[in-house]
Design a protein around this motif. Structure first.
Motif, short mmCIF file in Angstrom:
data_model
loop_
_atom_site.label_atom_id
_atom_site.label_comp_id
_atom_site.label_asym_id
_atom_site.label_seq_id
_atom_site.Cartn_x
_atom_site.Cartn_y
_atom_site.Cartn_z
N LEU A 88 0.82 -1.21 0.00
CA LEU A 88 0.00 0.00 0.00
C LEU A 88 0.86 1.26 0.00
O LEU A 88 0.54 2.25 -0.68
CB LEU A 88 -0.93 0.00 1.22
N LEU A 89 1.96 1.23 0.74
CA LEU A 89 2.85 2.39 0.77
C LEU A 89 3.49 2.62 -0.59
O LEU A 89 3.61 3.76 -1.06
CB LEU A 89 3.93 2.18 1.83
N ALA A 90 3.88 1.54 -1.25
CA ALA A 90 4.48 1.68 -2.58
C ALA A 90 3.46 2.21 -3.58
O ALA A 90 3.77 3.06 -4.42
CB ALA A 90 5.04 0.34 -3.05
N GLN A 91 2.23 1.73 -3.51
CA GLN A 91 1.20 2.23 -4.40
C GLN A 91 0.98 3.72 -4.20
O GLN A 91 0.92 4.50 -5.16
CB GLN A 91 -0.11 1.47 -4.18
N ASP A 92 0.88 4.13 -2.95
CA ASP A 92 0.71 5.56 -2.68
C ASP A 92 1.88 6.37 -3.20
O ASP A 92 1.70 7.48 -3.73
CB ASP A 92 0.54 5.78 -1.17
N THR A 93 3.07 5.84 -3.08
CA THR A 93 4.28 6.54 -3.52
C THR A 93 4.25 6.86 -5.01
O THR A 93 4.76 7.89 -5.45
CB THR A 93 5.53 5.70 -3.19
N VAL A 94 3.62 5.99 -5.80
CA VAL A 94 3.58 6.19 -7.25
C VAL A 94 2.24 6.72 -7.74
O VAL A 94 1.95 6.69 -8.93
CB VAL A 94 3.94 4.88 -8.00
N GLY A 95 1.41 7.21 -6.82
CA GLY A 95 0.16 7.83 -7.22
C GLY A 95 -0.99 6.90 -7.46
O GLY A 95 -1.98 7.27 -8.11
N VAL A 96 -0.89 5.68 -6.96
CA VAL A 96 -1.98 4.71 -7.11
C VAL A 96 -2.83 4.73 -5.85
O VAL A 96 -2.31 4.66 -4.74
CB VAL A 96 -1.41 3.29 -7.34
N ARG A 97 -4.14 4.80 -6.03
CA ARG A 97 -5.06 4.76 -4.90
C ARG A 97 -5.46 3.31 -4.66
O ARG A 97 -6.15 2.71 -5.48
CB ARG A 97 -6.30 5.60 -5.17
N PRO A 98 -5.02 2.72 -3.53
CA PRO A 98 -5.27 1.30 -3.32
C PRO A 98 -6.75 0.96 -3.21
O PRO A 98 -7.59 1.81 -2.94
CB PRO A 98 -4.56 1.02 -1.99
N ALA A 99 -7.05 -0.30 -3.41
CA ALA A 99 -8.41 -0.79 -3.26
C ALA A 99 -8.88 -0.61 -1.81
O ALA A 99 -8.11 -0.82 -0.87
CB ALA A 99 -8.48 -2.26 -3.64
N ALA A 100 -10.12 -0.22 -1.66
CA ALA A 100 -10.68 -0.05 -0.32
C ALA A 100 -10.59 -1.35 0.48
O ALA A 100 -10.33 -1.33 1.70
CB ALA A 100 -12.12 0.43 -0.41
N ALA A 101 -10.78 -2.47 -0.18
CA ALA A 101 -10.71 -3.75 0.51
C ALA A 101 -9.31 -4.02 1.06
O ALA A 101 -9.16 -4.61 2.13
CB ALA A 101 -11.12 -4.88 -0.44
N ALA A 131 -7.66 -4.94 -7.45
CA ALA A 131 -7.43 -3.82 -8.35
C ALA A 131 -7.53 -2.50 -7.60
O ALA A 131 -8.45 -2.28 -6.82
CB ALA A 131 -8.46 -3.84 -9.48
N PRO A 132 -6.58 -1.60 -7.82
CA PRO A 132 -6.63 -0.29 -7.17
C PRO A 132 -7.89 0.49 -7.58
O PRO A 132 -8.48 0.23 -8.63
CB PRO A 132 -5.37 0.41 -7.69
N GLN A 133 -8.26 1.47 -6.75
CA GLN A 133 -9.39 2.32 -7.09
C GLN A 133 -9.07 3.23 -8.26
O GLN A 133 -9.90 3.51 -9.10
CB GLN A 133 -9.79 3.17 -5.88
N SER A 134 -7.83 3.71 -8.30
CA SER A 134 -7.40 4.56 -9.40
C SER A 134 -5.89 4.53 -9.48
O SER A 134 -5.21 4.16 -8.53
CB SER A 134 -7.87 6.01 -9.19
N ALA A 135 -5.37 4.92 -10.64
CA ALA A 135 -3.93 4.92 -10.83
C ALA A 135 -3.59 5.97 -11.87
O ALA A 135 -4.44 6.39 -12.66
CB ALA A 135 -3.43 3.55 -11.28
N THR A 136 -2.33 6.37 -11.88
CA THR A 136 -1.89 7.39 -12.83
C THR A 136 -1.30 6.76 -14.08
O THR A 136 -0.46 7.33 -14.74
CB THR A 136 -0.84 8.30 -12.17
N GLY A 137 -1.71 5.56 -14.39
CA GLY A 137 -1.22 4.89 -15.58
C GLY A 137 -2.21 3.84 -16.01
O GLY A 137 -3.32 3.78 -15.52
N ALA A 138 -1.81 3.01 -16.94
CA ALA A 138 -2.71 1.99 -17.45
C ALA A 138 -2.44 0.64 -16.82
O ALA A 138 -2.64 -0.39 -17.43
CB ALA A 138 -2.57 1.89 -18.96
N GLU A 139 -1.96 0.67 -15.57
CA GLU A 139 -1.52 -0.57 -14.98
C GLU A 139 -2.55 -1.27 -14.12
O GLU A 139 -2.27 -2.29 -13.52
CB GLU A 139 -0.25 -0.33 -14.15
N THR A 140 -3.77 -0.73 -13.98
CA THR A 140 -4.73 -1.39 -13.11
C THR A 140 -5.09 -2.76 -13.65
O THR A 140 -5.19 -2.97 -14.85
CB THR A 140 -6.02 -0.55 -12.99
N ASP A 141 -5.27 -3.68 -12.74
CA ASP A 141 -5.55 -5.06 -13.11
C ASP A 141 -6.36 -5.68 -12.00
O ASP A 141 -5.99 -5.57 -10.84
CB ASP A 141 -4.23 -5.82 -13.28
#
Length: 411
Positions: free
Chosen positions: A59-72, A358-368
């Motif tokens: 979760l920390l790494a996702q936040d670091t790169v602008g990814v909003r983690p999944a609420a779950a 899958a993250p809630q949102s991301a700054t790229g096309a990497e959501t999966d």
């Protein structure tokens, strides 16, 4: 701070209080679980020994790169907290109140604090966790892995990161007049002799200090007042050098530790395993931690050689080791200003995201919305902080230690 071996085997030995044996160079920290994993958890292996650690790093790494983690995913982590504020490595039944049998620890708690503080909106949880961490601070100013355990550089460092992440000044967090920096400085080696400038994990039984690369990487970052997702220094200076002149300060200890790490990676670009029988084996997690430390102390230029080595060689290790390993590489990229979506040709962000919901949102096309291909991303990769701790805990019979670190850690 980290994990690169079979965690389940090490932990089992530690739990019964016997010496941990040397193990093969297997990055998988734990076997495949026998029961279904929680839907919000990252990684596909048994979370018994590293669930909170690997989730926090992910979760920390996702936040670091602008990814909003999944609420779950966030909800799973917050649900692991005990009423007293502490976290254990994993609670299979978070609806059941923590009791004396629940083995809470400083590393899981401090890692969770760093992740939740970065995400924001979790002040009540992080405040309770920090209050608990302060309550188990040792008289020398540091922390051990378990409450009341002797202070070590790795545990003290991850707690420093938690304090800094929540706006506390580590130098002002005192026990009997001693701060975390006092504890770290006691573990710093002088600039003459073997291991010059390094940090030790702990003193041995005779009070002697032995250089430990993982503890050194953690100590450098903590002495600079930073945490797992440390920022790189603004500009690169000359090659770091070790000096004992003048007053012993955290800044000097950080510079000395960086000089030690720079020397350790100068030949091959990587650190080697600290495990018996594995002296010639590259330690990917510790090398990633060293990149963060070198960049935080002296800028990206200081970390260029080990960073390039990781870009060439770490993808397969991370794929095998899972979310915490991907997170450590993201932290290395972040500290050096490297694009984590093109790390030696690997999109670390997409790979990390694919190991959980899958993250809630991301700054790229990497959501999966899928996990990594079955068992390919099949373990969680802690830090060597965990590994070093496991050997210590095993020897004194007080239970399991993470790093880890989680490769980081590796575990």
């Amino acid at each position: 701070m980290n994990v690169r071996r079979t965690a389940a085997a090490l932990a089992a030995v530690a739990m019964i209080g016997t010496a941990a044996p040397a193990v093969a160079a297997d990055s998988s920290p734990s076997p495949s679980p026998s029961t279904a994993l929680p839907s919000g958890l990252y990684g596909s292996t048994d979370p018994k020994y590293d669930g909170v650690w690997r989730q926090s790093l992910a979760l920390l790494a996702q936040d670091t790169v602008g990814v909003r983690p999944a609420a779950a995913a966030v909800g799973w982590l917050t649900g692991q907290q005990c009423a007293n504020g502490a976290f254990a490595a994993f609670r299979a039944d978070p609806g059941r109140a923590c009791d004396a049998k629940v083995m809470v620890d400083t590393n899981s708690t401090a890692a969770a604090v760093q992740a939740l503080a970065a995400l924001g909106g979790h002040d009540a949880a992080t405040d309770k966790a920090v209050t608990w961490l302060k309550s188990v601070q040792n008289k020398d100013g540091g922390w051990g892995y378990t409450p009341g355990g002797p202070s070590d550089a790795n545990s003290t460092s991850v707690v420093v990161g938690a304090l800094a992440a929540t706006g506390r000044k580590p130098a002002a967090v005192l026990k009997d007049g001693k701060s975390p920096y006092d504890a770290l400085l006691k573990l710093a080696l002088p600039c003459e002799g073997e291991g010059a400038g390094a940090f030790a994990y702990q003193p041995d039984k005779k009070g002697r200090l032995t250089a430990n690369a993982d503890a050194t990487a953690a100590g450098v970052v903590a002495a600079l007042g930073q945490g797992l997702a440390a920022k790189g220094a603004g500009a690169s200076g000359g090659a770091p050098h070790c000096t004992d002149s003048g007053e012993a300060t955290p800044a000097r200890a950080a510079a000395n530790g960086a000089a030690h790490l720079a020397g350790a990676v100068a030949k091959n670009g990587y650190l080697t395993s600290v495990l018996p029988g594995s002296t010639d084996q590259p330690d990917y997690g510790n090398t990633a931690d060293a990149v963060v430390a070198l960049a935080a102390q002296g800028g990206a230029g200081q970390a260029a050689k080990p960073l390039r080595w990781l870009e060439r060689h770490a993808a397969a290790w991370a794929q095998q080791s899972g979310p915490a390993a991907y997170a450590q590489l993201v932290f290395a990229a972040h500290a050096t200003g490297t694009d984590p979506r093109d790390f030696g040709g690997t999109d670390l962000v997409a790979k990390l995201n694919a190991t959980g919901p899958a993250p809630q949102s991301a700054t790229g096309a990497e959501t999966d919305d899928k996990r990594a291909d079955s068992a390919k991303d099949d373990s969680s990769g802690f830090g060597v902080w965990w590994i070093v701790g496991v050997f210590l805990v095993a020897g004194i019979g007080i239970g399991f230690l993470l790093s880890g670190r989680k490769n980081g850690r590796q575990p």
